[in-house]
Design a protein around this motif. Structure first.
Motif, PDB file in Angstrom:
ATOM      1  N   THR A   5      -7.163  83.069  53.287  1.00  0.00           N
ATOM      2  CA  THR A   5      -7.073  82.766  51.853  1.00  0.00           C
ATOM      3  C   THR A   5      -7.747  83.899  51.092  1.00  0.00           C
ATOM      4  O   THR A   5      -8.407  84.747  51.690  1.00  0.00           O
ATOM      5  CB  THR A   5      -7.791  81.448  51.503  1.00  0.00           C
ATOM      6  OG1 THR A   5      -9.187  81.612  51.762  1.00  0.00           O
ATOM      7  CG2 THR A   5      -7.280  80.283  52.323  1.00  0.00           C
ATOM      8  N   ARG A   6      -7.560  83.885  49.805  1.00  0.00           N
ATOM      9  CA  ARG A   6      -8.215  84.929  49.011  1.00  0.00           C
ATOM     10  C   ARG A   6      -8.627  84.375  47.669  1.00  0.00           C
ATOM     11  O   ARG A   6      -8.105  83.360  47.179  1.00  0.00           O
ATOM     12  CB  ARG A   6      -7.321  86.149  48.887  1.00  0.00           C
ATOM     13  CG  ARG A   6      -6.098  86.221  47.968  1.00  0.00           C
ATOM     14  CD  ARG A   6      -5.315  85.062  47.658  1.00  0.00           C
ATOM     15  NE  ARG A   6      -4.098  85.342  46.932  1.00  0.00           N
ATOM     16  CZ  ARG A   6      -3.870  85.036  45.647  1.00  0.00           C
ATOM     17  NH1 ARG A   6      -4.787  84.430  44.934  1.00  0.00           N
ATOM     18  NH2 ARG A   6      -2.713  85.300  45.087  1.00  0.00           N
ATOM     19  N   PHE A   7      -9.627  85.056  47.085  1.00  0.00           N
ATOM     20  CA  PHE A   7      -9.996  84.817  45.693  1.00  0.00           C
ATOM     21  C   PHE A   7      -9.642  86.119  44.996  1.00  0.00           C
ATOM     22  O   PHE A   7     -10.099  87.191  45.420  1.00  0.00           O
ATOM     23  CB  PHE A   7     -11.489  84.510  45.591  1.00  0.00           C
ATOM     24  CG  PHE A   7     -11.984  84.288  44.179  1.00  0.00           C
ATOM     25  CD1 PHE A   7     -11.253  83.538  43.272  1.00  0.00           C
ATOM     26  CD2 PHE A   7     -13.196  84.823  43.761  1.00  0.00           C
ATOM     27  CE1 PHE A   7     -11.711  83.326  41.973  1.00  0.00           C
ATOM     28  CE2 PHE A   7     -13.670  84.618  42.466  1.00  0.00           C
ATOM     29  CZ  PHE A   7     -12.915  83.869  41.574  1.00  0.00           C
ATOM     30  N   ALA A   8      -8.796  86.023  43.966  1.00  0.00           N
ATOM     31  CA  ALA A   8      -8.252  87.252  43.366  1.00  0.00           C
ATOM     32  C   ALA A   8      -8.456  87.270  41.858  1.00  0.00           C
ATOM     33  O   ALA A   8      -7.493  87.251  41.096  1.00  0.00           O
ATOM     34  CB  ALA A   8      -6.766  87.351  43.717  1.00  0.00           C
ATOM     35  N   PRO A   9      -9.694  87.301  41.408  1.00  0.00           N
ATOM     36  CA  PRO A   9      -9.925  87.226  39.968  1.00  0.00           C
ATOM     37  C   PRO A   9      -9.575  88.532  39.242  1.00  0.00           C
ATOM     38  O   PRO A   9      -9.668  89.608  39.831  1.00  0.00           O
ATOM     39  CB  PRO A   9     -11.436  86.984  39.882  1.00  0.00           C
ATOM     40  CG  PRO A   9     -11.988  87.609  41.114  1.00  0.00           C
ATOM     41  CD  PRO A   9     -10.946  87.433  42.173  1.00  0.00           C
ATOM     42  N   SER A  10      -9.174  88.391  37.993  1.00  0.00           N
ATOM     43  CA  SER A  10      -9.034  89.560  37.122  1.00  0.00           C
ATOM     44  C   SER A  10     -10.371  89.704  36.402  1.00  0.00           C
ATOM     45  O   SER A  10     -10.833  88.749  35.781  1.00  0.00           O
ATOM     46  CB  SER A  10      -7.931  89.323  36.087  1.00  0.00           C
ATOM     47  OG  SER A  10      -6.750  88.963  36.742  1.00  0.00           O
ATOM     48  N   ILE A 197      -4.290  79.792  47.115  1.00  0.00           N
ATOM     49  CA  ILE A 197      -4.885  78.654  46.402  1.00  0.00           C
ATOM     50  C   ILE A 197      -5.358  79.198  45.071  1.00  0.00           C
ATOM     51  O   ILE A 197      -6.222  80.086  45.026  1.00  0.00           O
ATOM     52  CB  ILE A 197      -6.063  78.068  47.221  1.00  0.00           C
ATOM     53  CG1 ILE A 197      -5.533  77.601  48.582  1.00  0.00           C
ATOM     54  CG2 ILE A 197      -6.744  76.916  46.461  1.00  0.00           C
ATOM     55  CD1 ILE A 197      -6.611  77.305  49.605  1.00  0.00           C
ATOM     56  N   ARG A 198      -4.742  78.748  43.987  1.00  0.00           N
ATOM     57  CA  ARG A 198      -5.087  79.320  42.687  1.00  0.00           C
ATOM     58  C   ARG A 198      -4.843  78.298  41.589  1.00  0.00           C
ATOM     59  O   ARG A 198      -4.367  77.189  41.848  1.00  0.00           O
ATOM     60  CB  ARG A 198      -4.262  80.584  42.436  1.00  0.00           C
ATOM     61  CG  ARG A 198      -2.770  80.343  42.393  1.00  0.00           C
ATOM     62  CD  ARG A 198      -2.011  81.649  42.229  1.00  0.00           C
ATOM     63  NE  ARG A 198      -0.581  81.475  42.384  1.00  0.00           N
ATOM     64  CZ  ARG A 198       0.261  82.470  42.604  1.00  0.00           C
ATOM     65  NH1 ARG A 198      -0.164  83.700  42.701  1.00  0.00           N
ATOM     66  NH2 ARG A 198       1.556  82.221  42.722  1.00  0.00           N
ATOM     67  N   GLY A 199      -5.140  78.685  40.349  1.00  0.00           N
ATOM     68  CA  GLY A 199      -5.050  77.768  39.222  1.00  0.00           C
ATOM     69  C   GLY A 199      -3.607  77.414  38.879  1.00  0.00           C
ATOM     70  O   GLY A 199      -2.682  78.192  39.130  1.00  0.00           O
ATOM     71  N   ASP A 201      -2.213  77.452  36.183  1.00  0.00           N
ATOM     72  CA  ASP A 201      -1.600  78.333  35.187  1.00  0.00           C
ATOM     73  C   ASP A 201      -0.706  79.377  35.850  1.00  0.00           C
ATOM     74  O   ASP A 201       0.023  80.086  35.157  1.00  0.00           O
ATOM     75  CB  ASP A 201      -2.693  79.013  34.328  1.00  0.00           C
ATOM     76  CG  ASP A 201      -3.824  79.603  35.148  1.00  0.00           C
ATOM     77  OD1 ASP A 201      -4.125  79.043  36.225  1.00  0.00           O
ATOM     78  OD2 ASP A 201      -4.407  80.616  34.735  1.00  0.00           O
ATOM     79  N   HIS A 202      -0.732  79.467  37.164  1.00  0.00           N
ATOM     80  CA  HIS A 202       0.127  80.434  37.848  1.00  0.00           C
ATOM     81  C   HIS A 202       1.395  79.803  38.425  1.00  0.00           C
ATOM     82  O   HIS A 202       2.190  80.505  39.057  1.00  0.00           O
ATOM     83  CB  HIS A 202      -0.656  81.149  38.952  1.00  0.00           C
ATOM     84  CG  HIS A 202      -1.645  82.136  38.403  1.00  0.00           C
ATOM     85  ND1 HIS A 202      -1.271  83.313  37.814  1.00  0.00           N
ATOM     86  CD2 HIS A 202      -2.993  82.086  38.295  1.00  0.00           C
ATOM     87  CE1 HIS A 202      -2.335  83.974  37.395  1.00  0.00           C
ATOM     88  NE2 HIS A 202      -3.404  83.239  37.666  1.00  0.00           N
ATOM     89  N   ILE A 203       1.604  78.508  38.186  1.00  0.00           N
ATOM     90  CA  ILE A 203       2.800  77.860  38.767  1.00  0.00           C
ATOM     91  C   ILE A 203       4.070  78.590  38.341  1.00  0.00           C
ATOM     92  O   ILE A 203       4.969  78.818  39.147  1.00  0.00           O
ATOM     93  CB  ILE A 203       2.872  76.357  38.376  1.00  0.00           C
ATOM     94  CG1 ILE A 203       1.758  75.597  39.095  1.00  0.00           C
ATOM     95  CG2 ILE A 203       4.230  75.753  38.722  1.00  0.00           C
ATOM     96  CD1 ILE A 203       1.736  74.104  38.846  1.00  0.00           C
TER      97      ILE A 203
END
Ligand code: GLU
Length: 466
Positions: A5-10, A197-199, A201-203
Motif C-alpha cells: 500500500t502507499r500513502f501519496a500526499p500532495s 487506499i485513499r479518500g 474524493d478520488h473515486i
C-alpha cells in the motif's frame, strides 16, 4: 503476492486528520498482512507544493509511528521519466496533443452548461492528422469512447462508469509537467501497489486511471475509497472552526496513541471496543470493517481518549512527549525535578500534556507569576505569621523528603492552632502564584528548599508593600 500500500500526499497544505486517517488504514492494512507501506510525495504541482508541507508530512508520520518501508519518493525527481512514457504514448496513439486554448475550452464549457449538458472536452484535437508546430499544447489520454469501466471497491462494492461520461484526461500540462492522474498510475505500477487506499474524493479519478493502466498493459490494483470526515454537525470540516492539522494536535499536547486510536475508530469498528493498542489494531484491522458513510469528528471524544492515554501509557513515553512541550513553552526542564519524578508529584489527571505543563511550570521557572486575585485574597497581613513560621521550619529542616514535609505541615496545624487550609493557601500562593496545585508538601518538595525560601521571602515583601 506481497500486499503493498502507499500513502501519496500532495504537499500543498497542512497534514490533515483526514489524510492521516487514510494513511493509518493503508499502514494497518500493510502491517496486518505482513506487507509493505510506501511513502510517495506527489509534488508535481510545483506552484502549490512547499517544503514546509513535505516536512510536516514526514514529521507527522514519524510522530505517530506510521513508519514506511520505502521512500519518501518524490515525483518531481522523475519528470523526465514520465515524459518519456508520455512521448511513447503519443507515438503509439495512446495519447495526443491538444492545442485548444483555455479561451476555447471556456466557451465550450459555458455553451454545454447553457444547454444543460455536463461540461466535457469535445475531443476536437483527438484526430488531428498533423501537429500544429509551435503552438502550446497539453497531452490528453485517448480514453475509450464507448463501453464501461467498473471496479470493485473494498469499502463501497461495485462502482461502474460509462466511458462516454469520461473526458480525455490531461496527462501533461502546457508547462510540460505530467499530471497527478498519469504519475499516480505510473508509480502505482512501478511500485507494485496492490491496494490503493485513499479518500473518496478520488473515486471519479479511478475509472480514468483504470483506463490508463489498461492501455499500458499494467495490472489494475484493488481500490478502497475512504469516506470524508465531517464536523460534529455533519458539515465539511472547516480550518477556521476545527483543528485539522496533525502537528497542531501534537503542539496542543495530544499523545500519538490517542490520535491513532481516535482516527481508527472514526470510521472503523470492531464490536463495541473503544481502546485499541497498536498491536490490537494490526491484529484486528480489515478493510471490510471500514464504514462507508462519512464520520463526524468529535473533539470531546478525542480529549477523553487523550486523558485515558495520559493516565495509562508508560511514564517513559510521557516523558519523551513532555520534553517537547517544555521546550515549546521555553521552560528549562533541567531546572527542577526530573520529569519522571514530576509525573509522580503532579499525577496524570490531565486532558492534555499542555495542561500538565501549564500546571507544573512553577517547579522550573525561576520566577513565578502571581495571580492577582489569589494574591489579593491570600497574601495579606494575617498570613505573615504563617509564612514566617513555615519559613523557619523549612530553614531548619534536616531532611528533604515528602514524609518529613508532611509531618512538618501536620505539626504546624497544631502549633499555629489553625485550620489546614488557612495555613496551606498562603503558602501555596507564595510558592506557585496560584490557588490550585497538588498537596502543599508535594509542592514544597518539588520546588526545593532554596527556591521555596526565596519565594516565601518575596511573598512577605509583597505583603509589606501592599
Ligand atoms: N496526491 C493525492 C492527494 O493528496 C492522493 C492521490 C492518491 O492517493 O491516489 O489527494
Amino acid at each position: 503476492m506481497l500486499i503493498t500500500t502507499r500513502f501519496a500526499p500532495s504537499p500543498t497544505g497542512c497534514l490533515h486528520i483526514g489524510s492521516i486517517r487514510t494513511a493509518l488504514y493503508a499502514w494497518l492494512f500493510a502491517r496486518s498482512n505482513k506487507g509493505k507501506f510506501i511513502l510517495r510525495i506527489e509534488d508535481t504541482d510545483v506552484k502549490r507544493s512547499t517544503q514546509s508541507s513535505i516536512s510536516e508530512i514526514i514529521d507527522g508520520l514519524k510522530w505517530l509511528g506510521l513508519n514506511w518501508d520505502e521512500g519518501p519518493y518524490f515525483q518531481s525527481d522523475k519528470i523526465g521519466y514520465y515524459k518519456d512514457i508520455i512521448n511513447f504514448m503519443i507515438k503509439s496513439g495512446l495519447a495526443y496533443k491538444c492545442y485548444c486554448t483555455s479561451r476555447r475550452l471556456d466557451i465550450l464549457r459555458k455553451k454545454q452548461l447553457l444547454t444543460g449538458k455536463k461540461p466535457k472536452y469535445d475531443r476536437k484535437c483527438r484526430d488531428l492528422l498533423k501537429s500544429s508546430g509551435d503552438l502550446e499544447y497539453v497531452v490528453r489520454f485517448r480514453n475509450p469512447i464507448s463501453g464501461t469501466v467498473s471496479f470493485f471497491d473494498e469499502i463501497r462494492g461495485e462502482i461502474l462508469f460509462n466511458n462516454e461520461e469520461l473526458d480525455d484526461v490531461i496527462i501533461q500540462r502546457t508547462n510540460g509537467i505530467p499530471t497527478y492522474n498519469f504519475c499516480a498510475v505510473i508509480d502505482d505500477n512501478d511500485m507494485n501497489i496492490t491496494h490503493v487506499i485513499r479518500g473518496e474524493d478520488h473515486i471519479n479519478n479511478t475509472p480514468r486511471q483504470i483506463n490508463l493502466f489498461r492501455s499500458l498493459g499494467f495490472n489494475v490494483p484493488i481500490y478502497a475509497h475512504v469516506s470524508m470526515i465531517l464536523d460534529i454537525n455533519g458539515k465539511k470540516l472547516s480550518k477556521r472552526k476545527e483543528v485539522v492539522s496533525i502537528l497542531e494536535y501534537k503542539s496542543r499536547g495530544y499523545l500519538p496513541e490517542s490520535l491513532l486510536n481516535y482516527l481508527l475508530r472514526l470510521g472503523w469498528a470492531y464490536g463495541n471496543q473503544e481502546i485499541f493498542s497498536i498491536n490490537d489494531m494490526i491484529k484486528l484491522f480489515t478493510l471490510k470493517g471500514i464504514n462507508r458513510s462519512p464520520s463526524r469528528f468529535d473533539v470531546g471524544k478525542l480529549l477523553w481518549l487523550n486523558r485515558f492515554y495520559i493516565k495509562n501509557v508508560s511514564k517513559c513515553s510521557i516523558v519523551e512527549h513532555l520534553k517537547y512541550q517544555f521546550d515549546k513553552n521555553n521552560i528549562n526542564y533541567s531546572n527542577g525535578p526530573d520529569l519522571i519524578e514530576l509525573i509522580q508529584l503532579v499525577g496524570t489527571r490531565y486532558n492534555t500534556l499542555q495542561d500538565m505543563v501549564n500546571c507544573s511550570r512553577y517547579f522550573y521557572d525561576n520566577h513565578i507569576i502571581l495571580n492577582a486575585d489569589a494574591a489579593k485574597k491570600y497574601l495579606v497581613k494575617s498570613s505573615i505569621v504563617i509564612l514566617e513560621y513555615i519559613y523557619n521550619k523549612i530553614l531548619h529542616l534536616d531532611k528533604w523528603s515528602l514524609e518529613e514535609l508532611l509531618t512538618m505541615i501536620h505539626v504546624s496545624v497544631v502549633e499555629l492552632n489553625m485550620n489546614f487550609s488557612v495555613i496551606s493557601m498562603p503558602i501555596r500562593v507564595a510558592i506557585t502564584g496560584n490557588t490550585i496545585s497538588p498537596s502543599i508538601h508535594i509542592v514544597i518538595y518539588g520546588v526545593g528548599k532554596l527556591r521555596v525560601l526565596s519565594r516565601i521571602n518575596a511573598a512577605l515583601i509583597y505583603i509589606n508593600k501592599n
